[in-house]
Design an enzyme around this catalytic site. Sequence first.
Site, PDB file in Angstrom:
ATOM      1  N   HIS A  18     -58.757  -2.018 -11.641  1.00  0.00           N
ATOM      2  CA  HIS A  18     -58.422  -3.157 -12.645  1.00  0.00           C
ATOM      3  C   HIS A  18     -59.319  -4.412 -12.165  1.00  0.00           C
ATOM      4  O   HIS A  18     -59.709  -5.250 -13.393  1.00  0.00           O
ATOM      5  CB  HIS A  18     -57.082  -3.748 -12.382  1.00  0.00           C
ATOM      6  CG  HIS A  18     -55.893  -2.609 -12.769  1.00  0.00           C
ATOM      7  ND1 HIS A  18     -54.903  -2.334 -11.940  1.00  0.00           N
ATOM      8  CD2 HIS A  18     -55.898  -1.887 -13.895  1.00  0.00           C
ATOM      9  CE1 HIS A  18     -54.157  -1.391 -12.574  1.00  0.00           C
ATOM     10  NE2 HIS A  18     -54.714  -1.005 -13.857  1.00  0.00           N
ATOM     11  N   LYS A  42     -40.551   0.999 -19.078  1.00  0.00           N
ATOM     12  CA  LYS A  42     -41.335   1.915 -18.073  1.00  0.00           C
ATOM     13  C   LYS A  42     -40.428   1.525 -16.992  1.00  0.00           C
ATOM     14  O   LYS A  42     -39.998   0.507 -16.480  1.00  0.00           O
ATOM     15  CB  LYS A  42     -42.659   1.175 -18.318  1.00  0.00           C
ATOM     16  CG  LYS A  42     -43.695   1.841 -18.111  1.00  0.00           C
ATOM     17  CD  LYS A  42     -45.194   0.896 -18.075  1.00  0.00           C
ATOM     18  CE  LYS A  42     -46.413   2.226 -18.054  1.00  0.00           C
ATOM     19  NZ  LYS A  42     -47.590   1.389 -17.683  1.00  0.00           N
ATOM     20  N   ARG A  91     -61.620   5.557 -17.489  1.00  0.00           N
ATOM     21  CA  ARG A  91     -62.117   6.410 -16.150  1.00  0.00           C
ATOM     22  C   ARG A  91     -62.685   7.621 -16.619  1.00  0.00           C
ATOM     23  O   ARG A  91     -63.607   8.096 -15.914  1.00  0.00           O
ATOM     24  CB  ARG A  91     -60.785   6.590 -15.239  1.00  0.00           C
ATOM     25  CG  ARG A  91     -60.292   5.206 -14.731  1.00  0.00           C
ATOM     26  CD  ARG A  91     -59.186   5.622 -13.918  1.00  0.00           C
ATOM     27  NE  ARG A  91     -58.110   6.089 -14.870  1.00  0.00           N
ATOM     28  CZ  ARG A  91     -56.750   5.805 -14.899  1.00  0.00           C
ATOM     29  NH1 ARG A  91     -56.228   5.616 -14.146  1.00  0.00           N
ATOM     30  NH2 ARG A  91     -55.868   6.337 -16.187  1.00  0.00           N
ATOM     31  N   SER A 129     -52.966   3.406 -10.991  1.00  0.00           N
ATOM     32  CA  SER A 129     -51.662   2.992 -10.367  1.00  0.00           C
ATOM     33  C   SER A 129     -50.784   4.269 -10.185  1.00  0.00           C
ATOM     34  O   SER A 129     -50.054   4.167  -8.921  1.00  0.00           O
ATOM     35  CB  SER A 129     -50.991   1.777 -11.248  1.00  0.00           C
ATOM     36  OG  SER A 129     -51.951   0.715 -11.495  1.00  0.00           O
TER      37      SER A 129
END
Length: 160
Positions: A18, A42, A91, A129
């Site tokens: 990040h 979430k 990514r 994460s």
Amino acid sequence: MTRVAIYPGSFDPLTNGHLDILQRSMGLFDKVIIGVAINSSKSLLFSIEERLGFIRTVTEGWSNLEIDTFEGLTVDYCRKRGAKSIIRGLRAVTDFDYEYAISLMNKKLAPEVETIFLMSSNEYSFVSSTIVKEVARHGRDVSAQVPEIVSKALLKKLSK
């Protein structure tokens, strides 16, 4: 005219990946706002206060950065803040498929807002994460993937 971009995410937790995307985006815009999403659907490990604290600590002294929270759609937040760009890190190809679909919907909802994709640096191409939390949950060291303050918080929270 000030070029403002939003870098949205849950940042649960903040990773070095990040930070890589954030630092590189700050060179492209006059102002970057980290928008920490408040998402009640979430399941999060860290509270909004903890996540904001991590970001504030790690980015202390960074000049063209603002840290904020928001609820709802990112494009609505962009309009509210006068941002014309959304920063997203990629990514791998799997990230692209997901992010591309979101960017198309955002374009329909707010044609004036562009999504800017930045490829992660090689050393962070595998860091997420979710993966960091899973590795830490099993007692393994993640200090190379997250800032020190986050690494310590993960150990403390997950060792309970």
